[in-house]
Design an enzyme around this catalytic site. Structure first.
Site, PDB file in Angstrom:
ATOM      1  N   ALA A  64      -6.207  -6.096  -5.706  1.00 53.89           N
ATOM      2  CA  ALA A  64      -5.286  -7.220  -5.525  1.00 53.89           C
ATOM      3  C   ALA A  64      -4.331  -6.936  -4.367  1.00 53.89           C
ATOM      4  O   ALA A  64      -3.959  -5.773  -4.145  1.00 53.89           O
ATOM      5  CB  ALA A  64      -4.516  -7.476  -6.817  1.00 53.89           C
ATOM      6  N   PRO A  65      -3.953  -7.965  -3.585  1.00 51.39           N
ATOM      7  CA  PRO A  65      -4.147  -9.400  -3.813  1.00 51.39           C
ATOM      8  C   PRO A  65      -5.464  -9.973  -3.325  1.00 51.39           C
ATOM      9  O   PRO A  65      -5.730 -11.148  -3.520  1.00 51.39           O
ATOM     10  CB  PRO A  65      -2.977 -10.018  -3.047  1.00 51.39           C
TER      11      PRO A  65
ATOM     12  N   ASP B 180      -8.170  -3.740 -10.634  1.00 46.89           N
ATOM     13  CA  ASP B 180      -6.717  -3.761 -10.524  1.00 46.89           C
ATOM     14  C   ASP B 180      -6.135  -3.856 -11.927  1.00 46.89           C
ATOM     15  O   ASP B 180      -6.700  -4.529 -12.800  1.00 46.89           O
ATOM     16  CB  ASP B 180      -6.227  -4.927  -9.672  1.00 46.89           C
TER      17      ASP B 180
ATOM     18  N   CYS C  96      -0.052   1.156   3.516  1.00 41.09           N
ATOM     19  CA  CYS C  96       0.884   0.521   4.446  1.00 41.09           C
ATOM     20  C   CYS C  96       2.180   1.329   4.436  1.00 41.09           C
ATOM     21  O   CYS C  96       3.273   0.788   4.400  1.00 41.09           O
ATOM     22  CB  CYS C  96       1.126  -0.942   4.094  1.00 41.09           C
TER      23      CYS C  96
END
Length: 463
Positions: free
Chosen positions: A233-234, A255, A356
């Site tokens: 996800a997402p 997830d 990230c």
């Protein structure tokens, strides 16, 4: 992450648009409300000083501090109330002269003339606000040529394929480019908002940062492959994997968050993904010996991380400090367990690990430890040799990892490592391993073609 929710979606560095506050909780435009709150947060220290000096909260006992801050931002730094603000407008008008005087006094005291100059350096709009709007064309429904034609009919000016980052920096107005690396990635100016665009609503476009597109591209599973998306996800990366597979093969997506998984199911349906099996399950609890996964040769692992490289976080929380050492240790521990677990799948040939995050603890350190535990079974694959931002030199071979940042690549902050098997597992048949594995080093070359599943010439496409 990777949703494209950024400057074009109501969070921008300039003054927030006028918002009717009648009262604040019933604002009709959610995007404008979001922008107002972001800007108020950015000027938080300035507003606190002005409110305290003006004695606003001492004079108005019923006014809550957070609401006072939003109202004072709108009065002094925004567009004013102009008929809005309901019952709060008379209250603010009583203190308007005093508040403006205190703001002016603060500027004189600090020796500045602009409101923007009152901000701390870390709170001022920087490179994060200049990251372009990247738009991935969903090849399950259309192709780049037809999307480009559609935008040109809407009055956009197509500038061709970019040749450098300077081309991307120079984008303004209604101009757009084709990314120099990814052949299905269009690039628009940073403030371009496409969330209400018919092509996006129909699933023909995915608003996804360029760095977020690299994991699926570098995993490069051929059509017919079995793939695991471990923390899915997402779903933007999952939809990208499905496009690369051309919906041929299987994606096992896991997830733990039920709400995020439900949103992901909606996204996958809108984008035409039919080869994905969703499971509300902890990837660490998935058994590598399960017969369902015996043909899995590709794994994408993009686990939970600190998000320290996310452009939206830099815009929404300007000046936010680095994550605490305790949080980094907890995240890195989970990431290492997930990566080591993924490397135990018997038929695995190629894995992409991405975050990230900008933190070494979640990136190079996790990869180094996992490679040490794999005892030579896996190695780092050299990818994208022309990519300008490489991994930190913390262990031999770390230069094969990729990093991204607004400063060096005009993208969000990102880290990617591609691990490939150094030996052929006995569980994989000779037929499966006779052909050499393809490692992409540039944008895949495809013949130009006109798609059947194209955007209609004069009307938006329908799902």
């Amino acid at each position: 992450r990777g949703s494209g929710f950024g400057p074009g979606r109501g969070c921008w560095p300039g003054p927030a648009p006028r918002l009717s506050l009648c009262p604040l909780g019933r604002a009709q435009n959610v995007k404008q409300l979001y922008a107002l709150v972001c800007e108020t947060q950015r000027y938080s220290a300035v507003l606190d000083a002005v409110i305290a000096s003006a004695g606003l909260l001492r004079a108005e006992k019923k006014l809550r501090p957070h609401l006072a801050k939003v109202l004072v931002y709108e009065l002094l730094l925004g567009r004013g109330f102009r008929g809005g603000a309901g019952r709060w407008k008379p209250l603010l008008n009583r203190h308007q002269a005093r508040l403006k005087a205190e703001l002016a006094r603060l500027k004189v005291h600090r020796g500045v003339s602009r409101n923007e100059d009152l901000l701390e350096v870390g709170c001022r709009p920087g490179l994060a606000s200049q990251v372009p709007r990247f738009v991935r064309v969903n090849t399950l429904k259309t192709c780049s040529d037809n999307v480009i034609d559609y935008f040109k009919r809407q009055g956009f000016s197509y500038q061709g394929r970019a040749s450098s980052l300077e081309d991307l920096r120079a984008l303004k107005g209604k101009c757009f480019l084709l990314d120099p690396l990814l052949s299905e990635l269009l690039v628009f100016p940073a403030q371009t908002d496409l969330h209400d665009h018919p092509l996006y609503l129909a699933g023909h476009l995915i608003l996804q940062d360029k760095a977020s597109c690299l994991p699926a591209l570098l995993l490069d599973p051929p059509p017919g492959s079995h793939v695991i998306d471990a923390c899915a996800a997402p779903g933007n990366k999952t939809s990208h994997l499905a496009a690369l597979l051309k919906n041929q093969g299987k994606i096992f997506a896991f997830d733990l968050d039920a709400k995020r998984l439900a949103s992901m199911a909606t996204l996958l349906a809108r984008t035409g993904v039919s080869c994905c099996q969703l499971a509300e399950e902890d990837f660490l609890a998935v058994s590598p010996s399960d017969q369902r996964y015996r043909q899995v040769q590709y794994i994408l692992l993009d686990p939970s991380c600190s998000g320290s490289g996310m452009v939206t976080r830099q815009l929404e929380e300007p000046g936010a400090g680095a994550p605490s050492k305790e949080r980094l240790q907890a995240l890195a521990g989970f990431q290492q367990r997930a990566l080591c677990h993924a490397l135990t799948f018997p038929s695995l040939q190629r894995l992409v690990y991405s975050t990230c995050s900008l933190c070494q603890e979640e990136n190079e350190d996790v990869v180094r430890d996992a490679l040490q535990q794999s005892a030579g079974t896996f190695r780092l694959a050299p990818v994208l040799p022309s990519w300008p931002h490489r991994g930190l030199s913390t262990f031999p071979g770390a230069e094969h990892c990729l990093r991204a940042s607004p400063e060096t690549t005009l993208t969000g902050g990102f880290f990617i490592a591609v691990l490939e098997r150094a030996e052929v597992p006995s569980s994989v048949s000779q037929a499966e391993t006779s052909a050499p594995e393809h490692i992409p080093s540039a944008a895949p070359k495809r013949k130009k073609r006109r798609c059947k599943a194209a955007a209609a010439p004069s009307a938006p496409p329908r799902t």
